[in-house]
Write an enzyme that holds these catalytic residues in place. Structure first.
Site, PDB file in Angstrom:
ATOM      1  N   SER A 147      -5.562   2.851  13.977  1.00  0.00           N
ATOM      2  CA  SER A 147      -5.706   4.288  14.174  1.00  0.00           C
ATOM      3  C   SER A 147      -5.826   4.706  15.637  1.00  0.00           C
ATOM      4  O   SER A 147      -6.556   4.103  16.414  1.00  0.00           O
ATOM      5  CB  SER A 147      -6.943   4.791  13.423  1.00  0.00           C
ATOM      6  OG  SER A 147      -7.124   6.167  13.670  1.00  0.00           O
ATOM      7  N   ASP A 155      -0.964  15.781   4.750  1.00  0.00           N
ATOM      8  CA  ASP A 155       0.254  14.967   4.740  1.00  0.00           C
ATOM      9  C   ASP A 155       1.436  15.802   4.269  1.00  0.00           C
ATOM     10  O   ASP A 155       2.539  15.681   4.795  1.00  0.00           O
ATOM     11  CB  ASP A 155       0.110  13.760   3.809  1.00  0.00           C
ATOM     12  CG  ASP A 155      -0.818  12.679   4.334  1.00  0.00           C
ATOM     13  OD1 ASP A 155      -1.052  12.633   5.559  1.00  0.00           O
ATOM     14  OD2 ASP A 155      -1.304  11.880   3.513  1.00  0.00           O
ATOM     15  N   LYS A 195      -7.683   8.011  -0.226  1.00  0.00           N
ATOM     16  CA  LYS A 195      -7.224   9.386  -0.428  1.00  0.00           C
ATOM     17  C   LYS A 195      -7.399   9.852  -1.869  1.00  0.00           C
ATOM     18  O   LYS A 195      -7.721  11.012  -2.117  1.00  0.00           O
ATOM     19  CB  LYS A 195      -5.768   9.537   0.010  1.00  0.00           C
ATOM     20  CG  LYS A 195      -5.587   9.395   1.517  1.00  0.00           C
ATOM     21  CD  LYS A 195      -4.133   9.520   1.911  1.00  0.00           C
ATOM     22  CE  LYS A 195      -3.968   9.317   3.396  1.00  0.00           C
ATOM     23  NZ  LYS A 195      -2.562   9.501   3.809  1.00  0.00           N
ATOM     24  N   GLY A 251       0.692   4.908  -2.984  1.00  0.00           N
ATOM     25  CA  GLY A 251      -0.647   5.357  -2.623  1.00  0.00           C
ATOM     26  C   GLY A 251      -0.684   6.852  -2.361  1.00  0.00           C
ATOM     27  O   GLY A 251       0.196   7.612  -2.781  1.00  0.00           O
ATOM     28  N   GLY A 252      -1.723   7.281  -1.643  1.00  0.00           N
ATOM     29  CA  GLY A 252      -1.929   8.692  -1.364  1.00  0.00           C
ATOM     30  C   GLY A 252      -0.808   9.338  -0.566  1.00  0.00           C
ATOM     31  O   GLY A 252      -0.425  10.480  -0.831  1.00  0.00           O
ATOM     32  N   ALA A 253      -0.256   8.628   0.402  1.00  0.00           N
ATOM     33  CA  ALA A 253       0.860   9.190   1.177  1.00  0.00           C
ATOM     34  C   ALA A 253       2.090   9.344   0.293  1.00  0.00           C
ATOM     35  O   ALA A 253       2.818  10.340   0.391  1.00  0.00           O
ATOM     36  CB  ALA A 253       1.170   8.308   2.385  1.00  0.00           C
ATOM     37  N   THR A 267      -8.170   7.964   5.169  1.00  0.00           N
ATOM     38  CA  THR A 267      -6.948   7.157   5.151  1.00  0.00           C
ATOM     39  C   THR A 267      -7.087   6.008   4.159  1.00  0.00           C
ATOM     40  O   THR A 267      -8.037   5.950   3.387  1.00  0.00           O
ATOM     41  CB  THR A 267      -6.580   6.689   6.575  1.00  0.00           C
ATOM     42  OG1 THR A 267      -5.238   6.181   6.562  1.00  0.00           O
ATOM     43  CG2 THR A 267      -7.537   5.657   7.120  1.00  0.00           C
ATOM     44  N   GLY A 273       6.335   2.973  -1.852  1.00  0.00           N
ATOM     45  CA  GLY A 273       4.888   2.960  -1.945  1.00  0.00           C
ATOM     46  C   GLY A 273       4.390   3.819  -3.088  1.00  0.00           C
ATOM     47  O   GLY A 273       5.150   4.594  -3.676  1.00  0.00           O
TER      48      GLY A 273
END
Length: 194
Positions: free
Chosen positions: A13, A92, A56, A118-120, A52, A116
């Protein structure tokens, strides 16, 4: 913690440097182990946080109220504590939309492969659906509602766009390759080192 970023591993990060550059020297990075994340949200000892990997979806469940966009994305990456009530947002989605617009990419009526789950990835899917596109989740392991990378090229040869919503390229690894998607020539992701 007043302001900061939480996640399981934060070595990738740049958030602290970015916030310091914007004048917020109180912004900190806080790695939270998986077995302590529920307690972190229950104590509510923060004013505002960014969230992150991999929290999320946990943040979504912890909030008292979330935006419609965060509900559609099924993930929260910004949480504000207002008098003990947690409000969640997903920024996002705005970033994904701005990126597509800036690049001149129109996804209406097109198949979009989303790497993917996940959250993104759920944020990408929400944006693609809101724009009239057809997102398809491509995941490295067999999972419900997903196709494997080696199946994607065969099943969706008409895919117009491939969007990476995985952590590939975030850490100091020099090179990642998405096997099975070579026909799109978009699969090698190089990361920079600090």
């Amino acid at each position: 913690m007043e302001y900061g970023l939480i996640g399981e591993h934060l070595g990738h990060s740049f958030s602290k440097q970015i916030h310091s550059g914007l004048g917020n020297d109180r912004y900190i990075l806080r790695e939270v182990p998986r077995d302590r994340v529920d307690e972190f949200f229950e104590t509510r000892e923060f004013s505002g946080i960014n969230v992150t990997i991999p929290y999320k979806k946990t943040a979504l469940a912890a909030c008292d109220e979330v935006s419609d966009l965060a509900k559609r994305a099924q993930a929260v990456n910004c949480v504000v504590n207002r008098g003990g009530r947690l409000y969640g947002e997903n920024t996002d989605c705005a970033g994904i939309l701005a990126t597509l617009e800036h690049a001149g990419i129109d996804v209406r009526d097109k198949t979009v492969l989303v790497l993917g789950r996940g959250g993104a990835a759920t944020a990408v899917q929400a944006v693609i659906e809101s724009l009239g596109g057809r997102p398809v989740t491509v995941y490295r392991k067999q999972a419900e509602g997903c196709v494997l990378p080696e199946q994607a090229a065969r099943m969706y040869p008409d895919a117009a766009v491939v969007i990476n919503a995985t952590p590939a390229g975030m850490w100091r690894a020099r090179h990642w390759t998405c096997r099975g998607l070579t026909s799109w020539n978009l699969c090698s992701i190089w990361s920079t080192t600090r």
